[in-house]
Design a protein around this motif. Structure first.
Motif, PDB file in Angstrom:
ATOM      1  N   GLN A  71       0.844  -1.191   0.000  1.00  0.00           N
ATOM      2  CA  GLN A  71       0.000   0.000   0.000  1.00  0.00           C
ATOM      3  C   GLN A  71       0.881   1.243   0.000  1.00  0.00           C
ATOM      4  N   ILE A  72       0.669   2.104  -0.996  1.00  0.00           N
ATOM      5  CA  ILE A  72       1.458   3.326  -1.076  1.00  0.00           C
ATOM      6  C   ILE A  72       0.633   4.572  -0.783  1.00  0.00           C
ATOM      7  N   GLU A  73      -0.694   4.409  -0.723  1.00  0.00           N
ATOM      8  CA  GLU A  73      -1.540   5.559  -0.417  1.00  0.00           C
ATOM      9  C   GLU A  73      -2.945   5.067  -0.118  1.00  0.00           C
ATOM     10  N   LYS A  74      -3.736   5.900   0.519  1.00  0.00           N
ATOM     11  CA  LYS A  74      -5.171   5.655   0.623  1.00  0.00           C
ATOM     12  C   LYS A  74      -5.887   6.990   0.711  1.00  0.00           C
ATOM     13  N   HIS A  75      -7.094   7.008   0.157  1.00  0.00           N
ATOM     14  CA  HIS A  75      -7.899   8.230   0.179  1.00  0.00           C
ATOM     15  C   HIS A  75      -9.255   7.918   0.781  1.00  0.00           C
ATOM     16  N   ARG A  76      -9.622   8.671   1.792  1.00  0.00           N
ATOM     17  CA  ARG A  76     -10.962   8.578   2.358  1.00  0.00           C
ATOM     18  C   ARG A  76     -11.826   9.692   1.752  1.00  0.00           C
ATOM     19  N   LYS A  77     -12.970   9.315   1.225  1.00  0.00           N
ATOM     20  CA  LYS A  77     -13.859  10.282   0.578  1.00  0.00           C
ATOM     21  C   LYS A  77     -14.053  11.504   1.477  1.00  0.00           C
ATOM     22  N   MET A  78     -13.753  12.680   0.918  1.00  0.00           N
ATOM     23  CA  MET A  78     -13.772  13.890   1.717  1.00  0.00           C
ATOM     24  C   MET A  78     -15.159  14.523   1.796  1.00  0.00           C
ATOM     25  N   HIS A  79     -15.879  14.474   0.694  1.00  0.00           N
ATOM     26  CA  HIS A  79     -17.187  15.124   0.608  1.00  0.00           C
ATOM     27  C   HIS A  79     -18.268  14.045   0.562  1.00  0.00           C
ATOM     28  N   LEU A  80     -19.115  14.033   1.540  1.00  0.00           N
ATOM     29  CA  LEU A  80     -20.138  12.996   1.626  1.00  0.00           C
ATOM     30  C   LEU A  80     -21.359  13.373   0.807  1.00  0.00           C
ATOM     31  N   PHE A  81     -21.907  12.364   0.158  1.00  0.00           N
ATOM     32  CA  PHE A  81     -22.981  12.523  -0.823  1.00  0.00           C
ATOM     33  C   PHE A  81     -24.332  12.577  -0.097  1.00  0.00           C
ATOM     34  N   ASP A  82     -24.725  13.775   0.296  1.00  0.00           N
ATOM     35  CA  ASP A  82     -26.010  14.004   0.957  1.00  0.00           C
ATOM     36  C   ASP A  82     -26.855  14.882   0.042  1.00  0.00           C
ATOM     37  N   ILE A  83     -27.768  14.268  -0.704  1.00  0.00           N
ATOM     38  CA  ILE A  83     -28.548  15.033  -1.671  1.00  0.00           C
ATOM     39  C   ILE A  83     -30.017  14.619  -1.600  1.00  0.00           C
ATOM     40  N   ASP A  84     -30.862  15.490  -2.114  1.00  0.00           N
ATOM     41  CA  ASP A  84     -32.292  15.198  -2.235  1.00  0.00           C
ATOM     42  C   ASP A  84     -32.827  15.976  -3.425  1.00  0.00           C
ATOM     43  N   VAL A  85     -32.776  15.341  -4.597  1.00  0.00           N
ATOM     44  CA  VAL A  85     -33.189  15.990  -5.842  1.00  0.00           C
ATOM     45  C   VAL A  85     -34.676  15.705  -6.074  1.00  0.00           C
ATOM     46  N   GLU A  86     -35.459  16.751  -6.180  1.00  0.00           N
ATOM     47  CA  GLU A  86     -36.899  16.582  -6.383  1.00  0.00           C
ATOM     48  C   GLU A  86     -37.164  15.777  -7.655  1.00  0.00           C
TER      49      GLU A  86
END
Length: 274
Positions: free
Chosen positions: A106-121
């Motif tokens: 393992q040379i790197e890891k990325h944790r999702k920074m922006h969480l997907f909280d949406i509500d599209v009509e």
């Protein structure tokens, strides 16, 4: 080396975690035999994309899926951007992408920074923050070819983040993602073209195959866009893969002929990490 081959694996996600891992391993072996240097899996490749599954399918670092993919990178002597999987860390769950080198380290890891909280009509409603915690690391990793930036899905909507990756040397930005049937047709191609043009870098988006029987339907359409904004290759909605040559001389050519990154008015504005 100024060229390398990248493989995008648009795998289907089943409810059986072991089946998802075995499916990924089969594709990894196949594209490696065809000369792929870097292989990329989709977001949540081993877990149905639903918050109710994340804890049950999650694992601590060095868990079942992690070990299988590390071994696959070593066995096939490839770099592996292992899509994403739910990572358990104490009482928190992260949407995490691990990167392994040709030796399976393992040379790197990325944790999702922006969480997907949406509500599209009339469209998609989803709230990742019900289960997931957000990461906070800027992720760029080294290869013998170039530096590569790593984002996860919703992260690509934040142009500052992509620019920071490029300011840290990235010439390619890889994004395991799972846009849905509301956001995918509307924004998937546009975002990858915009980030490529903004940063004069290759952008690579890798999504799960479309499955209308799942609770969350991925748009698919895994994609590669050049630094000039051209789509160099794209898939449809079905399971499969593409292998594409990345020519880093094109990055240098575009940045030389249209030197927008040199024209940034740092005396007037700049992006800073807090």
């Amino acid at each position: 080396m100024n060229k390398f081959k990248i493989a995008l694996l648009q795998t289907r996600v089943y409810e059986n975690k072991n089946k998802n891992i075995e499916n990924a391993l089969s594709f990894i072996e196949e594209v490696s035999k065809k000369g792929a240097d870097i292989v990329v899996l989709p977001e949540m490749f081993c877990c149905p994309y639903n918050t109710s599954y994340f804890k049950d399918y999650g694992e601590e670092e060095n868990g079942l899926a992690y070990k299988a993919l590390s071994q696959a990178a070593q066995n096939n002597e490839i770099y592996l951007v292992a899509g994403t999987m739910p990572e358990i860390d104490g009482d928190k769950v992260y949407n995490t992408s691990y990167v392994f080198n040709r030796k399976g380290i393992q040379i790197e890891k990325h944790r999702k920074m922006h969480l997907f909280d949406i509500d599209v009509e009339g469209g998609q409603s989803f709230k990742e923050s019900d289960v997931l915690s957000s990461g906070s690391n800027i992720t760029v990793f080294d290869t013998e070819f170039c530096k590569i930036g790593l984002l996860i899905c919703y992260d690509i909507r934040f142009p500052e983040l992509s620019r920071i990756l490029v300011q840290n040397g990235a010439e390619v930005i890889i994004v395991p993602g799972a846009f849905n049937m509301t956001t995918g047709p509307a924004h998937w191609e546009t975002l990858f073209k915009c980030r490529a043009l903004d940063n004069q870098a290759y952008t690579v988006g890798v999504a799960p195959a479309r499955d209308y029987d799942s609770g969350y339907t991925s748009y698919g359409n895994s994609i590669i866009v050049s630094p000039w904004g051209n789509i160099t290759n794209k898939m449809d909605e079905n399971q499969g893969y593409i292998i594409e040559e990345i020519d880093l001389d094109i990055v240098k050519k575009v940045r030389s002929e249209l030197p927008l990154l040199k024209h940034i008015r740092k005396d007037v504005y700049k992006i800073e990490l807090i």
